[in-house]
Design an enzyme around this catalytic site. Structure first.
Site, PDB file in Angstrom:
ATOM      1  N   GLU A 146       0.834  -1.196   0.000  1.00 52.12           N
ATOM      2  CA  GLU A 146       0.000   0.000   0.000  1.00 52.12           C
ATOM      3  C   GLU A 146       0.873   1.252   0.000  1.00 52.12           C
ATOM      4  OE1 GLU A 146      -3.299   2.261   2.826  1.00 52.12           O
ATOM      5  OE2 GLU A 146      -2.903   0.115   3.113  1.00 52.12           O
ATOM      6  N   ASP A 180      -4.076   4.148  -2.028  1.00 47.02           N
ATOM      7  CA  ASP A 180      -4.905   4.843  -1.045  1.00 47.02           C
ATOM      8  C   ASP A 180      -4.997   6.309  -1.452  1.00 47.02           C
ATOM      9  OD1 ASP A 180      -5.432   6.503   1.396  1.00 47.02           O
ATOM     10  OD2 ASP A 180      -5.583   4.536   2.338  1.00 47.02           O
ATOM     11  N   HIS A 183      -3.616   8.820   1.247  1.00 45.83           N
ATOM     12  CA  HIS A 183      -2.158   8.764   1.306  1.00 45.83           C
ATOM     13  C   HIS A 183      -1.534   9.404   0.066  1.00 45.83           C
ATOM     14  CE1 HIS A 183      -2.532   4.924   4.003  1.00 45.83           C
ATOM     15  NE2 HIS A 183      -3.015   6.014   4.576  1.00 45.83           N
ATOM     16  N   HIS A 217      -8.067   2.057  -1.952  1.00 50.11           N
ATOM     17  CA  HIS A 217      -8.627   2.518  -0.685  1.00 50.11           C
ATOM     18  C   HIS A 217      -9.217   3.902  -0.938  1.00 50.11           C
ATOM     19  CE1 HIS A 217      -6.091  -0.147   2.228  1.00 50.11           C
ATOM     20  NE2 HIS A 217      -7.265  -0.680   1.954  1.00 50.11           N
TER      21      HIS A 217
END
Length: 289
Positions: A146, A180, A183, A217
């Protein structure tokens, strides 16, 4: 069909997750394989996995569109040998749990090098991944790296760093990527514009390859672009926003090919409203074209 769901609690048991997912309007989900703040994990009983798989089939949820998220304590980049060894052992068990449930993807954060330097941290991550994969040779579970917020000594805020990890592994075909949105926004990827979304897609494709992207995400951000804070917000209520933000991003065909998983604040009732909101916005945009 768009795959959309949320992180779901397993407090009532793995077997309750498929039904709870359908109740909130989802058709995919993310779960923890164990308590995320503990080093201890164990394989679920055969009876539990049989019921879980039966419920997945009964509710029509594709197990290859769902994901398991690793525990928070894992840090494969750690310079602390005890932490590193425990991280490798736990990730290996989590991979076995994922396989026992009949799921395909196990997501984890690459880790922090704790001041020892980027390349040293990447080397440790690669070594740890290779051990985990070697202990799960008969598994078709894919490990997903991730992307993380660009802060401190965290590794994986750029796709170049993720590529270095994948390319360094002895089994790169068994490693993929989760993107994500919070992020990424924290790290300077601005998806509020068409050009920004194009840049993100091109950045993924020119480094790890777009085929390596398996999951998204879906999180708004409590802080502005490039802040590096890693604070998730409800979709449409943060600095990414919906109009001029997520609306265009989620309308892209390339993005719609990947499952979307909410990790936003709140519980099932909140995520039900969010899923409904996202679907309505997408439908309204399609009807306006």
């Amino acid at each position: 069909m768009i795959k959309l769901g949320a992180h779901m609690s397993t407090s009532k048991g793995f077997d309750k997750v498929p039904e709870d997912t359908i109740k909130i309007g989802g058709n995919t989900f993310q779960i923890f394989p164990h308590s995320p703040r503990m080093w201890r994990a164990s394989l679920p009983e055969d009876k539990v996995t049989r019921i879980f798989k039966s419920e997945m089939k009964d509710k029509g949820i594709d197990p290859y569109s769902c994901m398991v998220h690793s525990g928070y304590l894992i840090n494969l980049a750690s310079s602390n040998e005890e932490v590193w060894e425990k991280s490798v052992a736990l990730l290996s068990i989590e991979m076995k749990i994922t396989a026992s449930l009949g799921l395909k993807f196990l997501n984890f954060h690459p880790g922090s090098h704790l001041g020892d330097g980027l390349q040293t941290g990447i080397d440790r991550i690669v070594r740890g991944i290779d051990i985990v994969l070697s202990e799960n040779l008969d598994s078709d579970v894919m490990l997903l790296l991730e992307n993380v917020a660009a802060k401190g000594n965290h590794i994986g805020s750029s796709f170049e760093e993720l590529k270095s990890i994948i390319d360094g592994s002895s089994e790169p075909s068994r490693i993929g990527v989760t993107y994500d949105t919070c992020h990424g926004f924290d790290s300077g990827f601005d998806i509020r514009t068409v050009d920004g979304t194009e840049f993100l897609i091109e950045s993924i494709d020119s480094t790890v390859g777009y085929g390596k992207l398996k999951m998204i995400h879906l999180n708004d951000s409590k802080f502005p672009l490039g802040a590096g804070k890693d604070r998730h917000e409800v979709i449409g209520k943060g600095y990414i926003g919906m109009d001029g933000g997520f609306r265009e991003f989620l309308s892209r065909e390339e993005i719609q090919q990947k499952p979307w998983l909410l990790e936003t604040p709140g519980g099932d009732a909140d995520h039900e409203e969010e899923i409904k909101y996202i679907k309505e916005l997408l439908n309204s945009r399609e009807n306006s074209l």
